[in-house]
Structure formats: C-alpha cells, structure tokens
Write an enzyme that holds these catalytic residues in place. Sequence first.
Site, PDB file in Angstrom:
ATOM      1  N   CYS A 176      23.059  38.972 -15.292  1.00 44.59           N
ATOM      2  CA  CYS A 176      22.179  39.583 -16.031  1.00 44.59           C
ATOM      3  C   CYS A 176      23.003  40.045 -17.234  1.00 44.59           C
ATOM      4  O   CYS A 176      22.772  41.322 -17.841  1.00 44.59           O
ATOM      5  CB  CYS A 176      21.109  40.691 -15.498  1.00 44.59           C
ATOM      6  SG  CYS A 176      20.094  39.944 -14.487  1.00 44.59           S
ATOM      7  N   ARG A 183      12.488  30.551 -15.469  1.00 37.77           N
ATOM      8  CA  ARG A 183      12.073  32.014 -15.565  1.00 37.77           C
ATOM      9  C   ARG A 183      12.670  32.573 -16.621  1.00 37.77           C
ATOM     10  O   ARG A 183      13.768  32.362 -17.107  1.00 37.77           O
ATOM     11  CB  ARG A 183      12.935  32.365 -14.007  1.00 37.77           C
ATOM     12  CG  ARG A 183      14.408  32.123 -14.150  1.00 37.77           C
ATOM     13  CD  ARG A 183      14.955  33.114 -13.024  1.00 37.77           C
ATOM     14  NE  ARG A 183      16.183  32.836 -12.847  1.00 37.77           N
ATOM     15  CZ  ARG A 183      17.312  33.572 -13.451  1.00 37.77           C
ATOM     16  NH1 ARG A 183      16.884  34.372 -14.446  1.00 37.77           N
ATOM     17  NH2 ARG A 183      18.483  33.351 -13.295  1.00 37.77           N
ATOM     18  N   GLY A 184      12.171  33.972 -16.567  1.00 35.54           N
ATOM     19  CA  GLY A 184      12.695  35.017 -17.444  1.00 35.54           C
ATOM     20  C   GLY A 184      14.301  35.524 -17.166  1.00 35.54           C
ATOM     21  O   GLY A 184      14.535  35.161 -15.788  1.00 35.54           O
ATOM     22  N   GLY A 185      14.840  36.129 -17.923  1.00 35.41           N
ATOM     23  CA  GLY A 185      16.227  36.746 -17.595  1.00 35.41           C
ATOM     24  C   GLY A 185      17.188  35.874 -17.937  1.00 35.41           C
ATOM     25  O   GLY A 185      17.400  34.860 -18.448  1.00 35.41           O
TER      26      GLY A 185
END
Length: 239
Positions: free
Chosen positions: A179, A82-84
């Site tokens: 994040c 996934r992104g992030g």
Amino acid sequence: MLATTESDRPIVIFRDAWLLDHGRKPYREVWELQKALVDRRAEDRIPDGLILVEHDPVATLGRRGKREDVLDPKLEVIEVERGGEATYHGPGQLVGYPILKLPDRLEVKRLVTDLEELLLRTCADFGIDATREGPERGVWIGGKKIASIGLAVHRSVTFHGFALNVATDLQEFLKIRPCGHDGGIMTSMEKRLGHPIDMEDVKASVISHFQGVFGLTLRRVNVSELLPEVPKKRRPPRP
C-alpha cells in the site's frame, strides 16, 4: 443480517451460506474460482459464502498498484481488479474471500467496516488489542498493519477480501511496498504474541465472527457442490 423487534427485543434471523476451506492453493487458481462463483451468485444459483485459503508466495497489484512497488523481480506479480495497491500473500497468512450479493453497490463501505469488525474480534480472541486507526483501511496495532482489506464488485457480488497475517514471514513484505509503505510496516499475530498460533484456531475464530457479523450460518462445502461439472455429451452410437 435481518432483524425485527418483539417487545423491544431484537430477533436475529441467520441466513444459510457456504464455507469453502480451501487449504493452500496458487493465487490464480483461486482468483478464477472466485470469478466463477461470482457469476453463479449473481444468478442466484448459490447463496452467499466465504472462501478461506492460504496462497503460495505472490504479490498482487490492485487498481492503484504500480509495478515499481514490487522490489523483488523474482516474486510472481499478478494485476487484479480489487481496490488498493500492492500486497503480498503467502504461507501463514489467512486469506478470506467473501462472495456476497449486495443490495446496493454503496454497501461496499459498510462491508469494509464489517470485515474490519470480524478481524478485530478475531484478534481480540487471541489477546491482541487491534484497531481500525491507521493510514488506510484495515486492522492495525502499534502503528503496524496486521490485516489488509481489498474488494471488488461485479454484477453486485463482492469478491477478493481480507488477508490476516497469522504466522506470515514478515521478511517477504520487504520485497514490496505494501500500500505504498515500507515493508517494515507489516506485523503478524505471532510477532505480536511472541509464540506460535495454530492456524486452525484462527480459522475457527474467523468463521465464528463472520457468522455473527454478517448474520450467516456457514455450512462446509467442497468445490464440486458450488461448481458442478457440466455433464459430458455422450458420443452417438456407432452405426
């Protein structure tokens, strides 16, 4: 969502889709399930759908995640597509995995906006005035993050999704840098409201708004309906 107009009044057409309310499951198990469902959706063997689940405690690292963002060596870490960056999943957090076939890969940005919208509406149902305004995509309130979004696309089908902190133990976020931030940046619905919330009530709100935002009518299913077992080969009769 499909719409036409008749006498300047929109007519909304809802498409049939499935809902898998998967209880609490280990992350890897549901990750493998998502990938299998993505292949079936890409081949049009199943329609669009949504998985709702809680996970056992785990940290996941997206494509920009770094191992040093996990501060607790005892916490299970899984690197995903996934992104992030780094995030935490655990009990009390409602995770949603939309399995949606996109007409165009560029629709991913719109999808993130739509997921934010359903989460904002869900928060509003419980008297929480959340916003999109924050350091990155997701849902925020008072400078703290209440819901995260991270997606992947394979064969034009989305997987991974969103994580809404309902009654999550916020101390668990101190074990990572979510994040890239200090773990104290995270909050939950119960933390903001100061009283317990029934997870089933939150699920009902998410399901309602998912249908409204995406123009889908969700039907509850079990895994066997989505991934029927391949019939076992019969042994040849003995001579």
